[in-house]
Write a protein that holds these residues in place. Sequence first.
Motif, PDB file in Angstrom:
ATOM      1  N   ARG A  28       0.824  -1.195   0.000  1.00 22.78           N
ATOM      2  CA  ARG A  28       0.000   0.000   0.000  1.00 22.78           C
ATOM      3  C   ARG A  28       0.865   1.255   0.000  1.00 22.78           C
ATOM      4  N   VAL A  29       0.339   2.324  -0.603  1.00 19.75           N
ATOM      5  CA  VAL A  29       1.056   3.590  -0.711  1.00 19.75           C
ATOM      6  C   VAL A  29       0.453   4.580   0.278  1.00 19.75           C
ATOM      7  N   ILE A  30       1.318   5.165   1.099  1.00 15.95           N
ATOM      8  CA  ILE A  30       0.905   6.182   2.059  1.00 15.95           C
ATOM      9  C   ILE A  30       1.432   7.515   1.544  1.00 15.95           C
ATOM     10  N   ASP A  31       0.526   8.439   1.282  1.00 12.82           N
ATOM     11  CA  ASP A  31       0.893   9.767   0.780  1.00 12.82           C
ATOM     12  C   ASP A  31       1.004  10.715   1.973  1.00 12.82           C
ATOM     13  N   PHE A  32       2.211  10.860   2.484  1.00 15.39           N
ATOM     14  CA  PHE A  32       2.414  11.686   3.673  1.00 15.39           C
ATOM     15  C   PHE A  32       2.267  13.171   3.386  1.00 15.39           C
ATOM     16  N   GLU A  33       2.465  13.581   2.156  1.00 13.25           N
ATOM     17  CA  GLU A  33       2.232  14.993   1.842  1.00 13.25           C
ATOM     18  C   GLU A  33       0.765  15.328   2.134  1.00 13.25           C
ATOM     19  N   ARG A  34      -0.126  14.456   1.705  1.00 13.94           N
ATOM     20  CA  ARG A  34      -1.558  14.643   1.952  1.00 13.94           C
ATOM     21  C   ARG A  34      -1.872  14.510   3.442  1.00 13.94           C
ATOM     22  N   LEU A  35      -1.308  13.488   4.073  1.00 13.41           N
ATOM     23  CA  LEU A  35      -1.598  13.258   5.494  1.00 13.41           C
ATOM     24  C   LEU A  35      -1.099  14.386   6.381  1.00 13.41           C
ATOM     25  N   LEU A  36       0.101  14.874   6.124  1.00 13.93           N
ATOM     26  CA  LEU A  36       0.640  15.941   6.966  1.00 13.93           C
ATOM     27  C   LEU A  36      -0.184  17.227   6.821  1.00 13.93           C
ATOM     28  N   ARG A  37      -0.721  17.446   5.625  1.00 15.42           N
ATOM     29  CA  ARG A  37      -1.653  18.580   5.447  1.00 15.42           C
ATOM     30  C   ARG A  37      -2.937  18.324   6.227  1.00 15.42           C
ATOM     31  N   LYS A  38      -3.493  17.126   6.078  1.00 13.78           N
ATOM     32  CA  LYS A  38      -4.733  16.753   6.758  1.00 13.78           C
ATOM     33  C   LYS A  38      -4.591  16.870   8.273  1.00 13.78           C
ATOM     34  N   ALA A  41       0.144  19.448  10.230  1.00 16.46           N
ATOM     35  CA  ALA A  41       1.458  19.206  10.821  1.00 16.46           C
ATOM     36  C   ALA A  41       2.223  20.486  11.145  1.00 16.46           C
ATOM     37  N   LYS A  42       1.973  21.551  10.395  1.00 16.92           N
ATOM     38  CA  LYS A  42       2.693  22.806  10.649  1.00 16.92           C
ATOM     39  C   LYS A  42       2.470  23.310  12.067  1.00 16.92           C
ATOM     40  N   LYS A  43       1.331  22.964  12.644  1.00 14.81           N
ATOM     41  CA  LYS A  43       0.989  23.450  13.987  1.00 14.81           C
ATOM     42  C   LYS A  43       1.294  22.439  15.086  1.00 14.81           C
ATOM     43  N   ASP A  44       1.865  21.307  14.718  1.00 13.83           N
ATOM     44  CA  ASP A  44       2.179  20.265  15.688  1.00 13.83           C
ATOM     45  C   ASP A  44       3.695  20.182  15.856  1.00 13.83           C
ATOM     46  N   LYS A  45       4.161  20.357  17.075  1.00 14.07           N
ATOM     47  CA  LYS A  45       5.605  20.398  17.366  1.00 14.07           C
ATOM     48  C   LYS A  45       6.337  19.156  16.859  1.00 14.07           C
ATOM     49  N   ARG A  46       5.722  18.000  17.004  1.00 13.78           N
ATOM     50  CA  ARG A  46       6.376  16.749  16.596  1.00 13.78           C
ATOM     51  C   ARG A  46       6.243  16.500  15.098  1.00 13.78           C
ATOM     52  N   LEU A  47       5.017  16.558  14.598  1.00 11.89           N
ATOM     53  CA  LEU A  47       4.787  16.253  13.183  1.00 11.89           C
ATOM     54  C   LEU A  47       5.438  17.271  12.260  1.00 11.89           C
ATOM     55  N   SER A  48       5.576  18.514  12.716  1.00 16.67           N
ATOM     56  CA  SER A  48       6.175  19.547  11.864  1.00 16.67           C
ATOM     57  C   SER A  48       7.606  19.186  11.484  1.00 16.67           C
ATOM     58  N   GLN A  49       8.271  18.399  12.303  1.00 13.42           N
ATOM     59  CA  GLN A  49       9.638  17.983  11.988  1.00 13.42           C
ATOM     60  C   GLN A  49       9.692  17.089  10.747  1.00 13.42           C
ATOM     61  N   ASN A  96      -5.457   2.572   6.970  1.00  7.74           N
ATOM     62  CA  ASN A  96      -6.725   3.179   6.561  1.00  7.74           C
ATOM     63  C   ASN A  96      -6.540   4.416   5.694  1.00  7.74           C
ATOM     64  N   GLU A  97      -5.414   5.094   5.843  1.00  8.83           N
ATOM     65  CA  GLU A  97      -5.139   6.309   5.070  1.00  8.83           C
ATOM     66  C   GLU A  97      -4.358   6.024   3.785  1.00  8.83           C
ATOM     67  N   SER A  98      -4.066   4.757   3.524  1.00  6.25           N
ATOM     68  CA  SER A  98      -3.255   4.394   2.359  1.00  6.25           C
ATOM     69  C   SER A  98      -4.138   3.876   1.229  1.00  6.25           C
ATOM     70  N   GLU A  99      -3.493   3.705   0.074  1.00  3.02           N
ATOM     71  CA  GLU A  99      -4.167   3.129  -1.098  1.00  3.02           C
ATOM     72  C   GLU A  99      -3.368   1.909  -1.551  1.00  3.02           C
ATOM     73  N   LEU A 100      -4.054   0.993  -2.204  1.00  2.00           N
ATOM     74  CA  LEU A 100      -3.363  -0.170  -2.755  1.00  2.00           C
ATOM     75  C   LEU A 100      -2.279   0.275  -3.720  1.00  2.00           C
ATOM     76  N   GLY A 101      -1.138  -0.420  -3.701  1.00  4.64           N
ATOM     77  CA  GLY A 101      -0.063  -0.138  -4.640  1.00  4.64           C
ATOM     78  C   GLY A 101      -0.466  -0.521  -6.049  1.00  4.64           C
ATOM     79  N   SER A 102       0.250  -0.024  -7.040  1.00  2.00           N
ATOM     80  CA  SER A 102      -0.116  -0.251  -8.438  1.00  2.00           C
ATOM     81  C   SER A 102      -0.136  -1.728  -8.806  1.00  2.00           C
ATOM     82  N   GLN A 103       0.813  -2.523  -8.282  1.00  2.00           N
ATOM     83  CA  GLN A 103       0.817  -3.953  -8.593  1.00  2.00           C
ATOM     84  C   GLN A 103      -0.418  -4.634  -8.021  1.00  2.00           C
ATOM     85  N   GLN A 104      -0.831  -4.245  -6.836  1.00  2.00           N
ATOM     86  CA  GLN A 104      -2.024  -4.827  -6.214  1.00  2.00           C
ATOM     87  C   GLN A 104      -3.273  -4.446  -7.016  1.00  2.00           C
TER      88      GLN A 104
END
Length: 113
Positions: A28-38, A41-49, A96-104
């Motif tokens: 599965r592919v996890i898109d952290f760019e999308r998740l960190l926006r969701k 993360a900019k306002k979270d001391k830990r996730l902002s790193q 739950n936040e990921s999508e199936l990989g292209s091969q799957q």
Amino acid sequence: MSSVIGIVSIVNLQGYKVTCLFDNGEERVIDFERLLRKWNAKKDKRLSQLLVSENFEQIKVQEDTLAWPNIRIRTKLSNGKSFDLPLDLDPVVLYNESELGSQQKESLLEIKT
């Protein structure tokens, strides 16, 4: 198989997209760019790193989930003792936040046709 899903390995890391093999056999592919926006993360001391690519790229699989040993979280126990742990994320949330990989996805299309 246990009811709690875990991550076995990182298959590919491309920018902020991480392809993982989960213990149910799914890639599965996890898109952290999308998740960190969701997760704002900019306002979270830990996730902002994680917004600093050099920090994000230190990603590892630890104890069946994704972790960043370079980002430490101070944890305090009820007895007053404290210690540092690496930043990690719940593997069920990641699944739950990921999508199936292209091969799957291709395999599923072959089965349907």
